[in-house]
Each structure stands twice: as C-alpha cells, then as structure tokens.
Design a protein around this motif. Structure first.
Motif, mmCIF file in Angstrom:
data_model
loop_
_atom_site.group_PDB
_atom_site.id
_atom_site.type_symbol
_atom_site.label_atom_id
_atom_site.label_comp_id
_atom_site.label_asym_id
_atom_site.label_seq_id
_atom_site.Cartn_x
_atom_site.Cartn_y
_atom_site.Cartn_z
ATOM 1 N N TYR A 113 2.591 1.576 -3.391
ATOM 2 C CA TYR A 113 1.614 1.893 -4.435
ATOM 3 C C TYR A 113 1.219 3.358 -4.354
ATOM 4 C CZ TYR A 113 -2.716 1.918 -7.124
ATOM 5 O OH TYR A 113 -3.694 2.228 -8.041
ATOM 6 N N GLN A 114 1.054 3.862 -3.136
ATOM 7 C CA GLN A 114 0.704 5.275 -2.971
ATOM 8 C C GLN A 114 1.802 6.184 -3.513
ATOM 9 O OE1 GLN A 114 0.315 6.550 1.127
ATOM 10 N NE2 GLN A 114 -1.166 8.149 0.590
ATOM 11 N N ARG A 115 3.061 5.743 -3.385
ATOM 12 C CA ARG A 115 4.189 6.565 -3.837
ATOM 13 C C ARG A 115 4.461 6.434 -5.331
ATOM 14 N NH1 ARG A 115 7.281 9.214 -5.886
ATOM 15 N NH2 ARG A 115 9.337 9.975 -5.211
ATOM 16 N N GLY B 12 0.809 -1.216 0.000
ATOM 17 C CA GLY B 12 0.000 0.000 0.000
ATOM 18 C C GLY B 12 0.842 1.266 0.000
ATOM 19 N N LEU B 13 1.892 1.295 0.830
ATOM 20 C CA LEU B 13 2.756 2.476 0.906
ATOM 21 C C LEU B 13 3.469 2.732 -0.425
ATOM 22 C CD1 LEU B 13 4.350 2.037 4.450
ATOM 23 C CD2 LEU B 13 2.730 3.812 3.733
ATOM 24 N N GLY C 185 2.469 4.340 -7.660
ATOM 25 C CA GLY C 185 1.335 4.038 -8.507
ATOM 26 C C GLY C 185 1.357 2.625 -9.089
#
Length: 418
Positions: free
Chosen positions: A243-245, A240-241, A247
C-alpha cells in the motif's frame, strides 16, 4: 535402504516426467502462437507480462488495465521482460509439479502406502486440465501450491509455517480465507482426539469452570494465538508495504475488486443471467449481497463440522464456495481439483457412482459450453440456453456435494498427528 531409494526414485521420476511433459507443451505453445490463428497462450499471461514490463520501467503494474492481482506476481515475472517471454510459464510449471509432490507428501502423512501416494500425485500431475492451464500461462498453480503447503504444515503441526503459507495464499487471492475457521479450530487437536466425556465428568467440568472460562481457554489456546498472530503479521505487513508503494489502487485491484465484482458476462455461475437482467437497477446490489449468504452458511457449517479432517473440510468448503459464487470460470475448478486426490480415503463412494458423478460433472459443462460457443463466436442470442446450462451444472454440483457429505467417513487425528 533399497526400498527407501526405490520410493525416492519413484516420486522424483514421476515429477521429472511431468515437468518434461509441461516443457514440451510450452514449446508447442510457442509454435502454435506463431503459426496458428487460435493462440495457445492464455490472455491473462499477456496481462501479467505487460504488468511486469511496467514494473521493470519503475511504474505501477496497475497501469496495465485488467491487471487484478498482487504486485508480487508482476515482480516475480519481470524475467519475462529481462530474460525470456516463457519464464513465467516455466515458473508456473515448477509450482504445478510441486503441487503433485505435496499431494504425495500429504498422502504419506495420512498413512498411505508409497504406491497410493504416488498415484495421488498422478491425479494432478497428469491431469489434462492442470498441465494445460499452467503451460498456457495461468498462475493458478501458485495458488494451489500455497493452499496445499498450508494444509501440509497444519497436518505436521508446524504452526509458524502453516501461518506463513496461509497468509501468503490469502494475499495472492482472497478465497483461501475460508480455510481460516478449520485451521484455527484444529490447532491444539484436543477436541479431535479426545473421547466424549461421561455425563458425570461433564457435570464436574461445568462446576469447576464456567462457560466463559472454557470459551476463553479455547479461543486463547497458545497454538491458535500463535497461528493468528503470525498470519496477521505476514498479511498485514505485506499489505502495508505494498500500500505504501502503490497506494489505494493496490487495495482496489487486489482485494476490493474481487469482493464487489459483478460479472454479467456468461460464466458457469447460476447467478450470471440474473445479474445481467438487473444490471443498473436497485436490485443489482441486493442480488450481489444475497449471493454471499448461501456461501457463508455452507463455509461456516462445513468448517465447524469437518475441521478434524482438514483435507476433506477444505475440499467441501472450496467446492461450495465455487458452486455458489456469483462468478465462476473454468480456472476456478482448479481451486478444488488440487484438493480432490486428498479426499479419496475420506469418502466411501462406489466406483460406479463415482463414474456417474464424474460424467455428470463433465456433461453439465458441455450443456453450458455448446450454447456459450454459439453466443460467443456465432453471435446468436442464446443467453437463456447458457443460463439453463448454468442451472443444470449448478444442480449437478449440488448433487455431487450432497453425495460427498453423505458418504463421508469420519476421520480423527492419529496419534502421529498430535
């Protein structure tokens, strides 16, 4: 006290010598890269370094084409840019030596004497393939460390740490997910040590509790639930971390690419030539999916059968996974070679047979490498001969796997492990 001190010096002196050997090879590699046409440093190391440069500049590591790894690797290697180009090689070397130390520790857990435990570490620390790969700048030593750390903490019943290292290993590369089944099954250890119940006892158990109740008790065993929850939290949290950074490109290059990858270039896989022939046709996807079937069947079968002996189970699972994979290069062999010393006490094969199988394994590679050389460097059309070499190597690996299973000595958990 004197014996303990002697043992301590023995393993640590071994690790120090192995580390210094690798440092010398790194220094030599720098000289070769500067003075010779054929470079010592692996091309992947330049890919890692370029990705790290993008991270230092505040950009995505995936701006470097062919970077197919977790962003964490590029982040860890940013000192390649800010400190020295060889930082990553030294880092990989440290993990390489830690792998040898973990082998030593696991052998002690299995009740082996000091001399045998140190010898097991030598099989990795002074293996030409392992120290060459790490000093050339390949990151496989990190994977070997994460996998062995997972096994170590499973064996000492440290559920939390086992889950953490298992999650990290799957994050770095997907393939350790195959160890999930035996890891979960062995949690609790009740099925490994308990004696086979009598028929009367079994009938009483069936009467007192139904199949569904027993199944739920097995699945929701506190240790299994704890392991699953911690591993899932670490893996999904990291995903999640990142992916947030970064994409979707993070998911694509770190995970999805390795699942859908179809490499039609020559490699040790028995599938490569078939993939090459059907490239672009409707059969390409069919063959790609079909190649997963024998892998899946063997991994599940081995996991369910040998989970009470985790080192042996992980070895045969990995060996089968690599043998039947649709892409297979030399670095894949390290995935199971780091586990090889751990099965020495699990397999009862004569020294003569061991030598024959080892020579056959190397001979199978030579039969592939010779035509591959003429294809790659001489431009000759030797595709069929390379594929024939892949078939021979595949058959040799199947024979080795068969011998390991046939000569396996069943091991149960000791009271110490419970």
């Amino acid at each position: 006290m004197a014996d303990a001190k002697k043992d301590y010096v023995s393993i640590w002196s071994t690790c120090m010598i192995a580390f210094l050997l690798r440092i010398c090879l790194i220094v030599y590699g720098e000289w070769q890269d500067t003075n010779m046409v054929v470079k010592y440093t692996d091309i992947d190391y330049h890919v890692f370094t370029d990705a790290a440069r993008h991270v230092v500049e505040g950009n995505s590591p995936y701006l470097r084409l062919t970077y197919r790894y977790t962003p964490l690797l590029a982040i860890f290697l940013t000192p390649n840019i800010t400190l020295h180009m060889c930082f990553g090689k030294v880092l990989f070397t440290l993990f390489d030596v830690l792998v040898g130390y973990l082998l030593y520790k696991i052998f002690h857990l299995r009740g082996c004497c000091e001399k045998r435990a140190v010898f097991a570490s030598w099989l990795w620390l002074f293996n030409p393939l392992s120290f060459t790969v790490s000093t050339r700048g390949n990151a496989e030593s990190i994977m070997a460390f994460l996998v062995l750390a997972s096994i170590y903490f499973v064996l000492v019943k440290n559920i939390s740490m086992a889950a953490v290292f298992f999650a990290l290993s799957v994050h770095f590369k997907i393939y350790p997910i195959i160890y999930g089944l035996p890891f979960v099954l062995i949690m609790g250890g009740d099925t490994c040590n308990s004696k086979k119940p009598s028929k009367r006892t079994s009938d009483n158990v069936r009467k007192s509790s139904g199949f569904f109740t027993q199944a739920m008790a097995f699945v929701f065993h506190p240790q299994r639930v704890k392991f699953a929850l911690i591993a899932a939290a670490i893996f999904l949290g990291l995903t999640g971390l990142l992916y947030q950074r970064y994409g979707f490109e993070f998911l694509e290059h770190t995970y999805l690419y390795h699942v859908t990858r179809r490499d039609v270039k020559h490699n040790f896989s028995v599938y490569f030539y078939m993939m090459y022939l059907v490239e672009g046709s409707q059969w390409q996807s069919v063959l790609g999916l079909a190649s997963f079937i024998p892998q899946f069947v063997l991994i599940v079968a081995f996991g369910a059968t040998y989970y009470c002996d985790i080192p042996f189970c992980c070895f045969v699972q990995t060996f089968a996974f690599v043998t039947f994979n649709k892409v297979c290069t030399s670095q894949y062999f390290l995935w199971y070679l780091c586990l090889l010393p751990l099965i020495l006490d699990s397999v009862n094969i004569s020294p003569q047979r061991t030598v024959c199988l080892t020579l056959a394994w190397f001979a199978g590679q030579v039969m592939w490498l010779v035509p591959a050389y003429y294809l790659e460097y001489q431009g000759m059309n030797t595709f069929v001969y390379v594929w024939a070499g892949s078939v021979v190597f595949f058959v040799v690996n199947i024979l080795i796997l068969n011998q390991l299973v046939r000569h396996y000595k069943k091991k149960l958990l000791s009271k110490k492990d419970e």
